[in-house]
Write an enzyme that holds these catalytic residues in place. Structure first.
Site, short mmCIF file in Angstrom:
data_model
loop_
_atom_site.label_atom_id
_atom_site.label_comp_id
_atom_site.label_asym_id
_atom_site.label_seq_id
_atom_site.Cartn_x
_atom_site.Cartn_y
_atom_site.Cartn_z
N GLY A 8 0.80 -1.23 0.00
CA GLY A 8 0.00 0.00 0.00
C GLY A 8 0.83 1.27 0.00
O GLY A 8 0.30 2.35 -0.32
N GLY A 10 3.61 1.57 -1.80
CA GLY A 10 4.48 1.53 -2.98
C GLY A 10 3.97 2.35 -4.15
O GLY A 10 3.01 3.10 -4.04
N LEU A 11 4.65 2.14 -5.27
CA LEU A 11 4.38 2.91 -6.48
C LEU A 11 2.91 2.87 -6.91
O LEU A 11 2.31 3.91 -7.17
CB LEU A 11 5.30 2.34 -7.59
CG LEU A 11 5.13 2.80 -9.01
CD1 LEU A 11 5.38 4.29 -9.14
CD2 LEU A 11 6.10 2.04 -9.93
N VAL A 12 2.33 1.70 -6.97
CA VAL A 12 0.93 1.59 -7.43
C VAL A 12 -0.04 1.61 -6.25
O VAL A 12 -1.07 2.29 -6.29
CB VAL A 12 0.71 0.30 -8.24
CG1 VAL A 12 -0.71 0.25 -8.77
CG2 VAL A 12 1.69 0.22 -9.39
N GLY A 13 0.32 0.89 -5.18
CA GLY A 13 -0.57 0.80 -4.02
C GLY A 13 -0.92 2.17 -3.47
O GLY A 13 -2.08 2.44 -3.10
N TYR A 124 13.07 -13.40 -10.44
CA TYR A 124 11.84 -12.64 -10.20
C TYR A 124 10.73 -13.15 -11.11
O TYR A 124 9.59 -13.37 -10.68
CB TYR A 124 12.13 -11.16 -10.50
CG TYR A 124 10.96 -10.24 -10.35
CD1 TYR A 124 10.60 -9.75 -9.10
CD2 TYR A 124 10.20 -9.86 -11.45
CE1 TYR A 124 9.51 -8.90 -8.96
CE2 TYR A 124 9.12 -9.01 -11.32
CZ TYR A 124 8.78 -8.53 -10.07
OH TYR A 124 7.71 -7.68 -9.94
N LYS A 128 7.12 -14.88 -10.06
CA LYS A 128 5.84 -14.28 -10.45
C LYS A 128 4.99 -15.23 -11.29
O LYS A 128 3.77 -15.25 -11.18
CB LYS A 128 6.10 -12.99 -11.24
CG LYS A 128 6.53 -11.82 -10.38
CD LYS A 128 5.31 -11.11 -9.84
CE LYS A 128 5.69 -10.00 -8.88
NZ LYS A 128 4.53 -9.38 -8.23
N ILE A 154 6.03 0.43 -15.17
CA ILE A 154 5.25 1.43 -14.44
C ILE A 154 6.20 2.51 -13.91
O ILE A 154 7.31 2.20 -13.47
CB ILE A 154 4.52 0.80 -13.24
CG1 ILE A 154 3.76 -0.45 -13.67
CG2 ILE A 154 3.57 1.80 -12.59
CD1 ILE A 154 3.18 -1.25 -12.49
#
Ligand code: GDP
Length: 300
Positions: A8, A10-13, A124, A128, A154
């Site tokens: 939450g 971070g970049l998108v959160g 990574y 994922k 992003i």
């Protein structure tokens, strides 16, 4: 829907509307017991899973073991904790780097598991990919309407602006900020020729929330802009924005990574045709302004 956002801060959160945001200070998602007990207390109806151990080409080559181990645990724990806590919907973030290196362009979701990822980020990428497998298995065994999304590169406010392991956009912004202040050269990694698709964090946040509320399908959705742009062209935009007058040096001893990874965004465009994507120049301006205003506290 009562929606819990992991990652939450971070970049998108940080760009998501829901106020129920988990940050790393609050819960160690690599810890199964802690994660399950927290999810059971919160009882979210929906989960948007953005948390992960992420970095750019530098981070991916220096922390291979950590990136594999932490991401595998985080995804496994979050998806299982969501199921046990009774979450009806879950949207998990993958990345276009999950695709095989040798692939037919554009990247389409039927190709995710068809071969080795690029060597620059395989730990990574494999971790994922397992989130995709877990979601598919949970859908089939438990009938859960969980899905994943695959965004391209992003960028935006609240990114990690680390000079060692950040992604290309925040790293170049930070380097240029320093080069401008210290009147030094601006060092760019690689040849500048690789092509990337950039998408603004606020657009990704909105599209992920839209997916949670509206998407009834099972296939992962790819989020990307139509345009590919070279690293050199990004450098030119940044140099102009900063009115940088010094020397720009391309350090070809540093890796270029994958040459390109154009992705097929036709599904989200068809499902949500009215969505207006933020133009690159506008997003870059906002990101630079945010970084300058928050220089002291920004992650770097
Ligand atoms: P990728 O898209 O997964 O490869 O990850 P990045 O966001 O790290 O982008 C890497 C691309 O940007 C490579 O072609 C790099 O050579 C190039 N690049 C140029 N300068 C930099 C820099 O300062 N940092 C990073 N991370 N990449 C850079």
């Amino acid at each position: 829907m009562k929606t819990l956002i992991t990652g939450g801060g971070g970049l998108v959160g940080s760009a998501m509307k829901s106020e129920l945001k988990l940050t790393r200070e609050f819960c160690d998602l690599t810890d199964r017991k802690q994660t399950e007990s927290l999810f059971k207390t919160i009882k979210p109806e929906g989960v948007i899973h953005c948390a992960g151990k992420v970095g750019g080409i530098g981070g991916n080559s220096n922390y291979k073991g950590e990136y594999f181990y932490d991401n595998l645990l985080i995804n496994t724990n979050v998806i299982e904790a969501s199921r046990k806590a009774g979450a009806k919907r879950l949207v998990a973030f993958l990345s276009t780097c999950v695709f095989p290196d040798k692939v037919t362009y554009p990247l389409t979701i039927d190709q995710i598991h068809l071969g080795e990822p690029h060597e620059s980020n395989y730990p990574y990428a494999y971790a994922k990919r397992m989130a995709d497998v877990q979601i598919r298995a949970y859908r089939e065994q438990y009938g859960l309407n969980y899905t994943s999304i695959i965004p391209s590169n992003i960028y935006g406010p609240n990114d990690n602006f680390s000079l060692e392991h950040g992604h290309v956009m925040p790293m170049l912004i930070h380097k240029l900020y320093l080069a401008n202040q210290n009147k030094t050269d601006f060092i760019v990694w690689g040849s500048g020729k690789p092509l990337r698709e950039f998408i603004y964090s606020k657009d990704v946040a909105h599209l992920a929330e839209w997916t949670l509320e509206n998407y009834k399908g099972t296939d992962p959705l790819i989020f990307s802009e139509d345009e590919e742009i070279s690293i050199k062209d990004i450098v030119d935009i940044l140099v102009k924005e900063f009115s940088f007058k010094g020397r720009v040096i391309f350090d070809e001893s540093k890796p270029d990574g994958q040459f390109k990874k154009p992705s097929d965004n036709s599904k989200i465009k068809e499902l949500y045709p009215q969505f207006e994507y933020t133009p690159l120049e506008v997003g870059i301006k906002e990101t630079i302004n945010w970084f300058i205003e928050n220089y002291e506290t920004a992650r770097k």
